[in-house]
Design a protein around this motif. Structure first.
Motif, short mmCIF file in Angstrom:
data_model
loop_
_atom_site.label_atom_id
_atom_site.label_comp_id
_atom_site.label_asym_id
_atom_site.label_seq_id
_atom_site.Cartn_x
_atom_site.Cartn_y
_atom_site.Cartn_z
N UNK A 69 0.81 -1.23 0.00
CA UNK A 69 0.00 0.00 0.00
C UNK A 69 0.84 1.27 0.00
N UNK A 70 2.13 1.16 0.28
CA UNK A 70 2.98 2.33 0.43
C UNK A 70 4.05 2.35 -0.65
N UNK A 71 3.62 2.53 -1.90
CA UNK A 71 4.55 2.46 -3.03
C UNK A 71 4.75 3.84 -3.65
N UNK A 72 5.72 3.93 -4.54
CA UNK A 72 6.02 5.17 -5.26
C UNK A 72 5.82 4.96 -6.75
N UNK A 73 5.58 6.04 -7.46
CA UNK A 73 5.53 6.00 -8.92
C UNK A 73 6.58 6.97 -9.44
N UNK A 74 7.40 6.51 -10.37
CA UNK A 74 8.38 7.38 -11.03
C UNK A 74 8.42 6.98 -12.50
N UNK A 133 -3.44 3.86 -3.34
CA UNK A 133 -2.82 5.03 -3.95
C UNK A 133 -1.34 5.06 -3.60
N UNK A 134 -0.53 5.61 -4.48
CA UNK A 134 0.89 5.74 -4.17
C UNK A 134 1.14 6.80 -3.10
N UNK A 135 2.29 6.73 -2.48
CA UNK A 135 2.69 7.74 -1.49
C UNK A 135 3.17 9.02 -2.19
N UNK A 136 3.77 8.80 -3.33
CA UNK A 136 4.33 9.93 -4.08
C UNK A 136 4.36 9.55 -5.56
#
Length: 283
Positions: free
Chosen positions: A116-121, A142-145
């Protein structure tokens, strides 16, 4: 010494030639190969050693390598089947990268990310910017960032302040705080696009600024408000919501909003107040 110093520069032209493929204009493929720009994207994401990162459209893997040296795991979703062979070749040294052939817009994030605590780059094609952002912000989890390389003009519009807000800016800012991390010149890409890009960072709020039970009302109202931008809110809401100007005027007045104002001048707080009043009317 930087954690990225061991990553070799990727020559996009040479890789494409080696695999007998070309950048596909219909897919908006512009491969970012400037080392400084790639490092800025990875740094903007603030990746921790235990983070899982979702990358959209890894292309030839230039950015993927920078994410891989920082993260626990990188899941890279690539739409273009022709990119899979060069991508896997470039990523051979990185054992923590999982490449998936698919369309992010047709993929539920929960199918590919199990934390649940992922990032998108990602460095995404310009033409899917709005759709990708909306898909991520409405995803569960939802992503964290979110850190995206997008068209500079669009990034600036997303980061606009109250008084100059657009439908896109409101749609993003209700879920998170956007900021510009850096500008990337067109010549940093191959092939070079016609405009400069920017690194957009969105830090996602734990809860949207509009209560969840009013989000549908919020999106209905802002779509109506911006449906005829040059008109006053009284007229645009009347037309967009299919109510009389008398009713739209009364709604705006009840929320202490001058009905002669235009949609772009309202803050999220004012839209929230309008949502509350609209909800009361519908009860």
């Amino acid at each position: 010494m930087s954690q990225f110093s061991s990553i070799p520069t990727l020559d996009a032209i040479a890789v494409l030639k080696r695999f007998h493929i070309r950048a596909d204009k219909s897919l908006g493929q512009n491969f970012l190969q400037d080392s400084s720009a790639l490092e800025k994207i990875a740094l903007a994401a603030e990746i921790q050693a235990d983070d899982c990162v979702l990358e959209i459209g890894p292309g030839l893997g230039s950015l993927t390598r920078y994410l891989a040296v920082s993260a626990k795991e990188v899941t890279a979703i690539e739409l273009d089947r022709d990119m899979l062979a060069p991508l896997k070749a470039v990523l051979t040294p990185y054992q923590n990268v999982r490449v998936i052939h698919g369309d992010i817009l047709k993929t539920s994030v929960s199918e590919v990310i199990n934390t649940p605590d992922y990032l998108v780059a990602a460095n995404i094609p310009y033409y899917i910017t709005s759709a990708v952002i909306r898909h991520l912000l409405e995803s569960n989890p939802k992503p964290r960032r979110i850190v995206l390389t997008i068209q500079k003009e669009v990034a600036e519009r997303i980061c606009a302040k109250a008084g100059d807000l657009s439908l896109l800016a409101l749609s993003v800012q209700v879920y998170g705080k956007p900021s510009l991390a850096a500008i990337i010149p067109a010549e940093a890409f191959h092939p070079a696009p016609k405009v400069d890009s920017a690194i957009l960072r969105i830090d996602i709020y734990k809860e949207p600024l509009i209560p969840n039970d009013l989000l549908k009302t919020f999106f209905d109202l802002i779509k109506a408000g911006f449906s005829q931008k040059r008109k006053t809110l009284r007229n645009s809401l009347s037309s967009g919501m299919h109510v009389s100007t008398k009713d739209s005027e009364a709604l705006l007045t009840s929320a202490n909003i001058d009905y002669m104002r235009r949609a772009e001048t309202l803050s999220i707080e004012e839209w929230n107040n309008l949502c509350q009043k609209r909800s009361e009317v519908n009860r």
